[in-house]
Design an enzyme around this catalytic site. Structure first.
Site, PDB file in Angstrom:
ATOM      1  N   ASN A  26       1.352  -1.200  -0.207  1.00  0.00           N
ATOM      2  CA  ASN A  26       0.102   0.131  -0.120  1.00  0.00           C
ATOM      3  C   ASN A  26       0.640   1.131   0.054  1.00  0.00           C
ATOM      4  O   ASN A  26       1.800   1.180   0.824  1.00  0.00           O
ATOM      5  CB  ASN A  26      -1.023  -0.033   1.690  1.00  0.00           C
ATOM      6  CG  ASN A  26      -1.925   1.006   1.340  1.00  0.00           C
ATOM      7  OD1 ASN A  26      -1.846   2.399   1.212  1.00  0.00           O
ATOM      8  ND2 ASN A  26      -3.114   0.728   1.874  1.00  0.00           N
ATOM      9  N   ARG A  37       4.774  18.517   0.607  1.00  0.00           N
ATOM     10  CA  ARG A  37       5.472  19.813  -0.038  1.00  0.00           C
ATOM     11  C   ARG A  37       4.636  19.678  -0.802  1.00  0.00           C
ATOM     12  O   ARG A  37       6.050  21.168  -1.251  1.00  0.00           O
ATOM     13  CB  ARG A  37       7.005  19.425   0.259  1.00  0.00           C
ATOM     14  CG  ARG A  37       6.973  19.411   2.098  1.00  0.00           C
ATOM     15  CD  ARG A  37       7.847  20.111   2.736  1.00  0.00           C
ATOM     16  NE  ARG A  37       8.623  21.095   2.755  1.00  0.00           N
ATOM     17  CZ  ARG A  37       9.925  20.849   2.613  1.00  0.00           C
ATOM     18  NH1 ARG A  37      10.505  20.238   2.923  1.00  0.00           N
ATOM     19  NH2 ARG A  37      10.869  21.602   2.224  1.00  0.00           N
ATOM     20  N   HIS A  62      -5.749   3.487  -1.662  1.00  0.00           N
ATOM     21  CA  HIS A  62      -6.285   3.784  -1.017  1.00  0.00           C
ATOM     22  C   HIS A  62      -7.524   5.824  -0.841  1.00  0.00           C
ATOM     23  O   HIS A  62      -7.205   6.085  -0.804  1.00  0.00           O
ATOM     24  CB  HIS A  62      -6.652   3.535   0.019  1.00  0.00           C
ATOM     25  CG  HIS A  62      -8.105   3.238   1.125  1.00  0.00           C
ATOM     26  ND1 HIS A  62      -8.186   2.707   1.931  1.00  0.00           N
ATOM     27  CD2 HIS A  62      -9.085   4.051   0.883  1.00  0.00           C
ATOM     28  CE1 HIS A  62      -9.659   3.029   2.494  1.00  0.00           C
ATOM     29  NE2 HIS A  62     -10.163   3.772   0.978  1.00  0.00           N
ATOM     30  N   ARG A  64      -8.954   8.592  -1.111  1.00  0.00           N
ATOM     31  CA  ARG A  64     -10.621   9.086  -0.143  1.00  0.00           C
ATOM     32  C   ARG A  64     -10.790  10.055  -0.419  1.00  0.00           C
ATOM     33  O   ARG A  64     -10.017  11.023  -1.541  1.00  0.00           O
ATOM     34  CB  ARG A  64      -9.655   9.228   1.441  1.00  0.00           C
ATOM     35  CG  ARG A  64      -8.936   7.794   1.954  1.00  0.00           C
ATOM     36  CD  ARG A  64      -9.222   7.834   3.634  1.00  0.00           C
ATOM     37  NE  ARG A  64      -8.706   6.812   4.034  1.00  0.00           N
ATOM     38  CZ  ARG A  64      -9.510   5.816   4.597  1.00  0.00           C
ATOM     39  NH1 ARG A  64     -10.569   5.886   4.538  1.00  0.00           N
ATOM     40  NH2 ARG A  64      -8.959   4.337   4.615  1.00  0.00           N
ATOM     41  N   GLU A  89      -9.011   0.075  -2.892  1.00  0.00           N
ATOM     42  CA  GLU A  89      -9.457   0.408  -2.081  1.00  0.00           C
ATOM     43  C   GLU A  89     -10.505   1.510  -1.761  1.00  0.00           C
ATOM     44  O   GLU A  89     -10.105   2.460  -1.991  1.00  0.00           O
ATOM     45  CB  GLU A  89      -8.769   0.383  -0.868  1.00  0.00           C
ATOM     46  CG  GLU A  89      -7.940  -1.009  -0.371  1.00  0.00           C
ATOM     47  CD  GLU A  89      -7.144  -1.170   0.464  1.00  0.00           C
ATOM     48  OE1 GLU A  89      -6.492  -1.792   0.945  1.00  0.00           O
ATOM     49  OE2 GLU A  89      -6.671   0.072   1.339  1.00  0.00           O
ATOM     50  N   HIS A 209      -4.133  -4.820   7.814  1.00  0.00           N
ATOM     51  CA  HIS A 209      -4.207  -3.536   8.404  1.00  0.00           C
ATOM     52  C   HIS A 209      -4.228  -3.683   9.160  1.00  0.00           C
ATOM     53  O   HIS A 209      -3.594  -5.252  10.276  1.00  0.00           O
ATOM     54  CB  HIS A 209      -6.367  -3.276   8.979  1.00  0.00           C
ATOM     55  CG  HIS A 209      -5.973  -1.826   8.990  1.00  0.00           C
ATOM     56  ND1 HIS A 209      -5.906  -1.376  10.085  1.00  0.00           N
ATOM     57  CD2 HIS A 209      -6.930  -0.860   8.512  1.00  0.00           C
ATOM     58  CE1 HIS A 209      -6.140  -0.261   9.913  1.00  0.00           C
ATOM     59  NE2 HIS A 209      -6.279   0.113   8.776  1.00  0.00           N
ATOM     60  N   GLY A 232       0.740  -1.200   4.182  1.00  0.00           N
ATOM     61  CA  GLY A 232       1.392  -0.745   4.154  1.00  0.00           C
ATOM     62  C   GLY A 232       2.528   0.554   5.723  1.00  0.00           C
ATOM     63  O   GLY A 232       2.979   0.341   5.089  1.00  0.00           O
ATOM     64  N   HIS A 233       1.236   0.598   6.559  1.00  0.00           N
ATOM     65  CA  HIS A 233       1.911   1.251   7.614  1.00  0.00           C
ATOM     66  C   HIS A 233       3.319   0.628   7.565  1.00  0.00           C
ATOM     67  O   HIS A 233       3.911   1.443   8.620  1.00  0.00           O
ATOM     68  CB  HIS A 233       0.620   1.464   8.451  1.00  0.00           C
ATOM     69  CG  HIS A 233       1.140   2.638   9.825  1.00  0.00           C
ATOM     70  ND1 HIS A 233       1.294   3.854   9.183  1.00  0.00           N
ATOM     71  CD2 HIS A 233       2.037   2.599  11.113  1.00  0.00           C
ATOM     72  CE1 HIS A 233       1.287   4.677  10.689  1.00  0.00           C
ATOM     73  NE2 HIS A 233       2.027   3.613  11.377  1.00  0.00           N
TER      74      HIS A 233
HETATM   75  N1  PXP Z   1      -6.595  -2.889   3.801  1.00  0.00           N
HETATM   76  C1  PXP Z   1      -7.738  -1.691   4.217  1.00  0.00           C
HETATM   77  C2  PXP Z   1      -9.352  -2.015   3.596  1.00  0.00           C
HETATM   78  C3  PXP Z   1      -7.101  -0.599   4.689  1.00  0.00           C
HETATM   79  O1  PXP Z   1      -7.532   0.553   4.790  1.00  0.00           O
HETATM   80  C4  PXP Z   1      -5.291  -0.624   4.934  1.00  0.00           C
HETATM   81  C5  PXP Z   1      -5.087   0.783   5.704  1.00  0.00           C
HETATM   82  O2  PXP Z   1      -4.785   1.466   3.862  1.00  0.00           O
HETATM   83  C6  PXP Z   1      -4.911  -1.557   4.552  1.00  0.00           C
HETATM   84  C7  PXP Z   1      -5.351  -3.168   4.350  1.00  0.00           C
HETATM   85  C8  PXP Z   1      -3.757  -1.343   4.688  1.00  0.00           C
HETATM   86  O3  PXP Z   1      -3.152  -1.297   6.300  1.00  0.00           O
HETATM   87  P1  PXP Z   1      -1.950  -1.274   7.137  1.00  0.00           P
HETATM   88  O4  PXP Z   1      -1.339   0.216   6.292  1.00  0.00           O
HETATM   89  O5  PXP Z   1      -2.050  -1.071   8.280  1.00  0.00           O
HETATM   90  O6  PXP Z   1      -0.583  -2.134   6.792  1.00  0.00           O
END
Ligand code: PXP
Length: 259
Positions: A26, A37, A62, A64, A89, A209, A232-233
């Site tokens: 992600n 920036r 994703h 938004r 997403e 997630h 992602g995070h």
């Molecule tokens: N799946 C969905 C539906 C999400 O909204 C997110 C966050 O954008 C992720 C997976 C990935 O989560 P993380 O950033 O905590 O790895």
């Protein structure tokens, strides 16, 4: 821009190597950093190419409604750039659906987020929202997209996902991650049960997630039928310390160890 080299992507589930979970990276955080920036630095397209070059088997975004990280222009530009699997997403607003019909990503993962949500923090109520979901899923499938529904590990919700015609579910793994450090077996138990329900109903399984290096291997060991994890995070935080190439390879190795 074109990515110099990338993996080829076999789309239909039956062509996937089912013994290996795929890593979809992600890249929202890169867009967030760039937007801070106002210039094109870091270059999202370059990062996407490099993720694929380092072994990512998919790219997730994703967008938004407030466009705080991924912008509509990114959704379009990445559609011609991503060489692996493009997973988008989002909540199925009319604007989102129309964009998906133009872009036709390999996979759309529908989430029930409010427009101002900080991050996705719950799954669909696939029973109460069945009418909406049936409609949008058939529309996206008609456009050629595989559709995955973000759900919690509750049998009724998983069955509901099959009833409305989803191809896959993505387990919301936030609660798994939260409880993993204290009791990994208890943390994964509801997901293992729900995974059996998913398979019995012909649904593919994705997960995402708060997955990270410590909890990913155990997930893949216990639910090896997981087709894809989207991360992602934690991955980007790890990249600050280990570098991007090493980090992606560490995640791929954690997946491989688990399978
Ligand atoms: N799946 C969905 C539906 C999400 O909204 C997110 C966050 O954008 C992720 C997976 C990935 O989560 P993380 O950033 O905590 O790895």
């Amino acid at each position: 821009m074109h990515c110099a080299s990338a993996l080829s992507f076999a789309q239909p589930d039956q062509q996937l190597n089912r013994t290996m979970t795929r890593l979809s990276v992600n890249v929202n955080k890169i867009a967030l950093w760039r937007n801070a920036r106002g210039s094109n630095f870091p270059d999202l397209e370059q990062v996407v190419c490099d993720c694929e070059r380092f072994g990512a088997q998919g790219i997730t975004i994703h967008p938004r409604p407030d466009q705080r990280h991924i912008r509509t222009a990114d959704v379009l530009s990445l559609s011609t750039l991503v060489r692996t699997e493009y997973n988008i997403e989002g909540y199925p607003t009319e604007a989102f659906l129309q964009l998906m019909e133009v872009v036709k990503p390999h996979q759309v993962t529908l989430v029930p987020d409010a427009p101002d949500a900080l991050t996705s923090s719950e799954g669909w109520d696939t029973v109460a929202q069945a009418d909406l979901l049936r409609l949008v899923i058939s529309r996206l499938q008609y456009a050629g997209c595989r559709v995955s529904l973000f759900v919690e590990p509750i049998a009724q919700q998983v069955e509901g996902a099959a009833t409305v015609g989803a191809d896959r579910i993505e387990f919301y793994t936030g609660p798994y991650a939260e409880h993993f450090s204290t009791n990994p077996k208890a943390a994964i138990a509801p997901y293992m049960q729900a995974a059996e329900v998913a398979q019995a109903n012909g649904l593919g399984i994705n997960a995402g997630h708060d997955l990270n290096l410590p909890n990913l291997e155990f997930w893949c060991q216990r639910i090896p039928q997981t087709l894809e994890v989207s991360i992602g995070h934690a991955l980007w935080v790890d990249a600050l310390y280990y570098g991007m190439e090493n980090t992606i390879k560490l995640y791929l190795r954690a997946i491989a160890r688990g399978v």
